[in-house]
Design a protein around this motif. Structure first.
Motif, PDB file in Angstrom:
ATOM      1  N   ILE A   1       0.818  -1.210   0.000  1.00  0.00           N
ATOM      2  CA  ILE A   1       0.000   0.000   0.000  1.00  0.00           C
ATOM      3  C   ILE A   1       0.854   1.263   0.000  1.00  0.00           C
ATOM      4  O   ILE A   1       0.548   2.249  -0.674  1.00  0.00           O
ATOM      5  CB  ILE A   1      -0.945  -0.002   1.215  1.00  0.00           C
ATOM      6  CG1 ILE A   1      -1.933  -1.160   1.101  1.00  0.00           C
ATOM      7  CG2 ILE A   1      -1.692   1.316   1.328  1.00  0.00           C
ATOM      8  CD1 ILE A   1      -2.791  -1.124  -0.145  1.00  0.00           C
ATOM      9  N   ARG A   2       1.955   1.234   0.764  1.00  0.00           N
ATOM     10  CA  ARG A   2       2.762   2.449   0.923  1.00  0.00           C
ATOM     11  C   ARG A   2       3.715   2.674  -0.256  1.00  0.00           C
ATOM     12  O   ARG A   2       3.939   3.820  -0.668  1.00  0.00           O
ATOM     13  CB  ARG A   2       3.572   2.353   2.214  1.00  0.00           C
ATOM     14  CG  ARG A   2       4.412   3.595   2.521  1.00  0.00           C
ATOM     15  CD  ARG A   2       5.264   3.370   3.758  1.00  0.00           C
ATOM     16  NE  ARG A   2       6.243   2.325   3.558  1.00  0.00           N
ATOM     17  CZ  ARG A   2       6.275   1.183   4.251  1.00  0.00           C
ATOM     18  NH1 ARG A   2       5.375   0.952   5.182  1.00  0.00           N
ATOM     19  NH2 ARG A   2       7.184   0.270   4.011  1.00  0.00           N
ATOM     20  N   ASP A   3       4.307   1.605  -0.800  1.00  0.00           N
ATOM     21  CA  ASP A   3       5.361   1.748  -1.801  1.00  0.00           C
ATOM     22  C   ASP A   3       4.946   1.292  -3.201  1.00  0.00           C
ATOM     23  O   ASP A   3       5.162   2.006  -4.181  1.00  0.00           O
ATOM     24  CB  ASP A   3       6.602   0.962  -1.362  1.00  0.00           C
ATOM     25  CG  ASP A   3       7.159   1.448  -0.038  1.00  0.00           C
ATOM     26  OD1 ASP A   3       7.017   2.644   0.254  1.00  0.00           O
ATOM     27  OD2 ASP A   3       7.721   0.633   0.721  1.00  0.00           O
ATOM     28  N   TYR A   4       4.384   0.098  -3.298  1.00  0.00           N
ATOM     29  CA  TYR A   4       4.119  -0.488  -4.615  1.00  0.00           C
ATOM     30  C   TYR A   4       2.946   0.190  -5.334  1.00  0.00           C
ATOM     31  O   TYR A   4       3.088   0.643  -6.473  1.00  0.00           O
ATOM     32  CB  TYR A   4       3.847  -1.986  -4.488  1.00  0.00           C
ATOM     33  CG  TYR A   4       5.100  -2.830  -4.364  1.00  0.00           C
ATOM     34  CD1 TYR A   4       5.332  -3.899  -5.219  1.00  0.00           C
ATOM     35  CD2 TYR A   4       6.061  -2.571  -3.392  1.00  0.00           C
ATOM     36  CE1 TYR A   4       6.467  -4.688  -5.112  1.00  0.00           C
ATOM     37  CE2 TYR A   4       7.202  -3.348  -3.276  1.00  0.00           C
ATOM     38  CZ  TYR A   4       7.405  -4.410  -4.140  1.00  0.00           C
ATOM     39  OH  TYR A   4       8.532  -5.176  -4.027  1.00  0.00           O
ATOM     40  N   GLU A   5       1.770   0.196  -4.702  1.00  0.00           N
ATOM     41  CA  GLU A   5       0.572   0.672  -5.386  1.00  0.00           C
ATOM     42  C   GLU A   5       0.667   2.133  -5.828  1.00  0.00           C
ATOM     43  O   GLU A   5       0.267   2.467  -6.954  1.00  0.00           O
ATOM     44  CB  GLU A   5      -0.662   0.456  -4.509  1.00  0.00           C
ATOM     45  CG  GLU A   5      -1.059  -1.017  -4.345  1.00  0.00           C
ATOM     46  CD  GLU A   5      -1.552  -1.646  -5.649  1.00  0.00           C
ATOM     47  OE1 GLU A   5      -1.717  -0.922  -6.652  1.00  0.00           O
ATOM     48  OE2 GLU A   5      -1.762  -2.868  -5.663  1.00  0.00           O
ATOM     49  N   PRO A   6       1.178   3.060  -4.986  1.00  0.00           N
ATOM     50  CA  PRO A   6       1.292   4.445  -5.461  1.00  0.00           C
ATOM     51  C   PRO A   6       2.157   4.580  -6.708  1.00  0.00           C
ATOM     52  O   PRO A   6       1.820   5.331  -7.630  1.00  0.00           O
ATOM     53  CB  PRO A   6       1.915   5.177  -4.264  1.00  0.00           C
ATOM     54  CG  PRO A   6       1.504   4.362  -3.081  1.00  0.00           C
ATOM     55  CD  PRO A   6       1.539   2.945  -3.553  1.00  0.00           C
ATOM     56  N   SER A   7       3.260   3.830  -6.760  1.00  0.00           N
ATOM     57  CA  SER A   7       4.149   3.908  -7.921  1.00  0.00           C
ATOM     58  C   SER A   7       3.512   3.259  -9.143  1.00  0.00           C
ATOM     59  O   SER A   7       3.672   3.747 -10.274  1.00  0.00           O
ATOM     60  CB  SER A   7       5.491   3.232  -7.605  1.00  0.00           C
ATOM     61  OG  SER A   7       6.196   3.959  -6.611  1.00  0.00           O
ATOM     62  N   LEU A   8       2.780   2.161  -8.949  1.00  0.00           N
ATOM     63  CA  LEU A   8       2.085   1.537 -10.071  1.00  0.00           C
ATOM     64  C   LEU A   8       1.031   2.482 -10.650  1.00  0.00           C
ATOM     65  O   LEU A   8       0.831   2.532 -11.868  1.00  0.00           O
ATOM     66  CB  LEU A   8       1.447   0.223  -9.626  1.00  0.00           C
ATOM     67  CG  LEU A   8       2.408  -0.933  -9.324  1.00  0.00           C
ATOM     68  CD1 LEU A   8       1.639  -2.141  -8.785  1.00  0.00           C
ATOM     69  CD2 LEU A   8       3.200  -1.326 -10.579  1.00  0.00           C
ATOM     70  N   ARG A   9       0.375   3.238  -9.777  1.00  0.00           N
ATOM     71  CA  ARG A   9      -0.620   4.196 -10.257  1.00  0.00           C
ATOM     72  C   ARG A   9       0.039   5.324 -11.051  1.00  0.00           C
ATOM     73  O   ARG A   9      -0.527   5.814 -12.036  1.00  0.00           O
ATOM     74  CB  ARG A   9      -1.432   4.767  -9.085  1.00  0.00           C
ATOM     75  CG  ARG A   9      -2.395   3.760  -8.478  1.00  0.00           C
ATOM     76  CD  ARG A   9      -3.422   4.441  -7.599  1.00  0.00           C
ATOM     77  NE  ARG A   9      -2.842   5.013  -6.393  1.00  0.00           N
ATOM     78  CZ  ARG A   9      -2.681   4.348  -5.258  1.00  0.00           C
ATOM     79  NH1 ARG A   9      -3.054   3.082  -5.163  1.00  0.00           N
ATOM     80  NH2 ARG A   9      -2.160   4.939  -4.196  1.00  0.00           N
ATOM     81  N   VAL A  10       1.222   5.754 -10.634  1.00  0.00           N
ATOM     82  CA  VAL A  10       1.962   6.772 -11.385  1.00  0.00           C
ATOM     83  C   VAL A  10       2.280   6.244 -12.786  1.00  0.00           C
ATOM     84  O   VAL A  10       2.106   6.955 -13.788  1.00  0.00           O
ATOM     85  CB  VAL A  10       3.266   7.155 -10.651  1.00  0.00           C
ATOM     86  CG1 VAL A  10       4.174   7.991 -11.559  1.00  0.00           C
ATOM     87  CG2 VAL A  10       2.964   7.938  -9.388  1.00  0.00           C
ATOM     88  N   LEU A  11       2.738   4.998 -12.860  1.00  0.00           N
ATOM     89  CA  LEU A  11       3.079   4.405 -14.152  1.00  0.00           C
ATOM     90  C   LEU A  11       1.843   4.264 -15.037  1.00  0.00           C
ATOM     91  O   LEU A  11       1.869   4.607 -16.226  1.00  0.00           O
ATOM     92  CB  LEU A  11       3.729   3.032 -13.948  1.00  0.00           C
ATOM     93  CG  LEU A  11       5.083   3.017 -13.231  1.00  0.00           C
ATOM     94  CD1 LEU A  11       5.535   1.589 -12.990  1.00  0.00           C
ATOM     95  CD2 LEU A  11       6.133   3.775 -14.042  1.00  0.00           C
ATOM     96  N   GLU A  12       0.760   3.759 -14.459  1.00  0.00           N
ATOM     97  CA  GLU A  12      -0.478   3.580 -15.219  1.00  0.00           C
ATOM     98  C   GLU A  12      -0.987   4.905 -15.777  1.00  0.00           C
ATOM     99  O   GLU A  12      -1.355   5.013 -16.945  1.00  0.00           O
ATOM    100  CB  GLU A  12      -1.557   2.963 -14.322  1.00  0.00           C
ATOM    101  CG  GLU A  12      -1.665   1.462 -14.436  1.00  0.00           C
ATOM    102  CD  GLU A  12      -2.852   0.925 -13.670  1.00  0.00           C
ATOM    103  OE1 GLU A  12      -3.475  -0.028 -14.153  1.00  0.00           O
ATOM    104  OE2 GLU A  12      -3.153   1.453 -12.589  1.00  0.00           O
ATOM    105  N   LYS A  13      -1.019   5.906 -14.927  1.00  0.00           N
ATOM    106  CA  LYS A  13      -1.599   7.193 -15.308  1.00  0.00           C
ATOM    107  C   LYS A  13      -0.750   7.917 -16.340  1.00  0.00           C
ATOM    108  O   LYS A  13      -1.286   8.519 -17.289  1.00  0.00           O
ATOM    109  CB  LYS A  13      -1.762   8.067 -14.063  1.00  0.00           C
ATOM    110  CG  LYS A  13      -2.334   9.446 -14.356  1.00  0.00           C
ATOM    111  CD  LYS A  13      -2.486  10.261 -13.077  1.00  0.00           C
ATOM    112  CE  LYS A  13      -3.029  11.657 -13.371  1.00  0.00           C
ATOM    113  NZ  LYS A  13      -3.166  12.462 -12.137  1.00  0.00           N
ATOM    114  N   ASN A  14       0.562   7.875 -16.189  1.00  0.00           N
ATOM    115  CA  ASN A  14       1.435   8.707 -17.009  1.00  0.00           C
ATOM    116  C   ASN A  14       1.970   8.026 -18.261  1.00  0.00           C
ATOM    117  O   ASN A  14       2.153   8.677 -19.290  1.00  0.00           O
ATOM    118  CB  ASN A  14       2.617   9.215 -16.171  1.00  0.00           C
ATOM    119  CG  ASN A  14       2.195  10.180 -15.087  1.00  0.00           C
ATOM    120  OD1 ASN A  14       2.017  11.367 -15.333  1.00  0.00           O
ATOM    121  ND2 ASN A  14       2.029   9.686 -13.872  1.00  0.00           N
TER     122      ASN A  14
END
Length: 380
Positions: free
Chosen positions: A101-114
């Motif tokens: 929740i703290r490290d993986y998902e936020p970064s995956l969302r950045v990749l998906e969105k951008n």
């Protein structure tokens, strides 16, 4: 309308208390009629409610897929992320829930969105450099986290022989990105004492107890306040962590640390800050040791952070001192008091002294004095 908590709904009890729910039919259009609404745990902060709604929605979306047919890989980064999320053998499913929740998902969302629509087989080194530069403008740690997860999912794709991933991994393996500067801030004894005393004054002594225990014992916060996480089979979040059974009648704390599994023992009687905190905080005989006074339950990590900030600010401690800096304070003080990096490493249960050096944030003045005195004695 908020889109970060799919399926969310609520109602007010007669006493005015808000009860939170996740409704699968609101979360995913066409969800089966037999699915029922799930009540979320009481006392969740807004961020935790959103995270739980997303988790339940993602889980339902996975369940509704044909289990024999994994997500279709079309060569894009988003499709690779879908495969990575869906595959139970991927590293995403082996890390702790808090790390995910703290490290993986936020970064995956950045990749998906951008960059989710970009084709992997067409990527060049210049693309990675350009992405990092843009992400860094919004935060160096955010950019580094996104690159770290990009390396990870592409490596996963290469291992699964997905088109384009092996070549992209080879390009990334030769690239180096500037890392964020290490933190130099450390919580001092006086600052920790001020937090302990102010927490008592504000009638939330649990905050002072947690910070005192971390500062004196060098334990990680998760090992003190515990963690809310879903069970492996899914379902409602459950808590696990430090309980009264971990502390004996003669105040000896024993536990296995969450990160390394190392067995540690700490004598709370010889810790002045802990003893100061215990003037207003009672350790229970059974059940969770640390309880949020506002809800009568163990803390969610983000709720603890919010309350810590209020106490810290009220205590006059600078805002650049974070809760995590109490552990750095323990290591730094140990190195300065003993002159031994090994002793500090053992206290912090680090696997190597290389890690301990990152936590030891003193300026080296005391150590240099000891060295100078030793050299002067040798000359005599």
């Amino acid at each position: 309308m908020r889109t970060d908590r799919p399926g969310y709904q609520y109602r007010l009890n007669k006493d005015g208390k808000t009860v939170h729910y996740w409704n699968p039919k609101r979360a995913i259009k066409g969800a089966p009629d037999y699915l029922t609404t799930i009540r979320l745990a009481d006392g969740l902060a807004d961020e935790a409610i959103a995270a739980e709604c997303r988790r339940l929605t993602d889980q339902l979306r996975d369940d509704l897929r044909n289990l024999d047919a994994p997500p279709k890989y079309d060569g894009t980064i988003k499709a690779l992320i879908d495969c990575y999320r869906h595959d139970p053998t991927s590293s995403l499913h082996s890390v702790k829930h808090s790390t995910r929740i703290r490290d993986y998902e936020p970064s995956l969302r950045v990749l998906e969105k951008n960059v989710g629509t970009r084709r992997i087989d067409a990527l060049r080194a210049s693309d990675f450099k350009d992405w990092f530069g843009k992400w860094r403008k919004k935060g160096h740690r955010r950019a580094s986290g996104a690159i770290k997860l990009l390396r990870l999912i592409i490596s996963y794709g290469a291992g699964e022989r997905l088109s384009g991933c092996a070549q992209a991994r080879e390009i990334l393996s030769d690239m180096r990105f500037e890392q964020p500067t290490a933190r130099t801030v450390v919580m001092t004894y006086d600052q920790c004492l001020a937090i302990v005393q102010k927490s008592i004054e504000l009638k939330c002594p649990s905050i002072g107890f947690v910070e005192a225990l971390k500062f004196e014992s060098a334990l990680r916060r998760i090992d003190v306040i515990g963690e809310w996480a879903p069970p492996p089979e899914g379902g409602a979040f459950r808590w696990r962590g430090l309980t009264g059974q971990n502390i004996s009648k003669d105040m000896i704390l024993t536990l296995k640390t969450s990160k390394t599994g190392a067995e540690v023992s700490r004598d709370l009687k010889v810790m002045p800050l802990v003893q100061e905190a215990l003037k207003a905080y009672r350790i229970p005989d059974i059940g969770p040791v640390v309880i949020d006074e506002d809800y009568g339950k163990p803390y969610w990590e983000n709720r603890y952070t919010e309350k810590f900030r209020k106490v810290r600010d009220a205590a006059g401690v600078p805002s650049n001192v974070w809760s995590m800096d109490a552990r750095a304070g323990a290591v730094t003080e140990t190195v300065e008091a003993t002159g031994s990096l090994e002793d500090a490493s053992n206290l912090a249960t680090h696997s190597t002294t290389k890690t301990t050096r990152r936590y030891s944030r003193g300026d080296g003045l005391e150590k240099s004095r000891q060295i100078a005195k030793a050299r002067a004695e040798k000359r005599k």
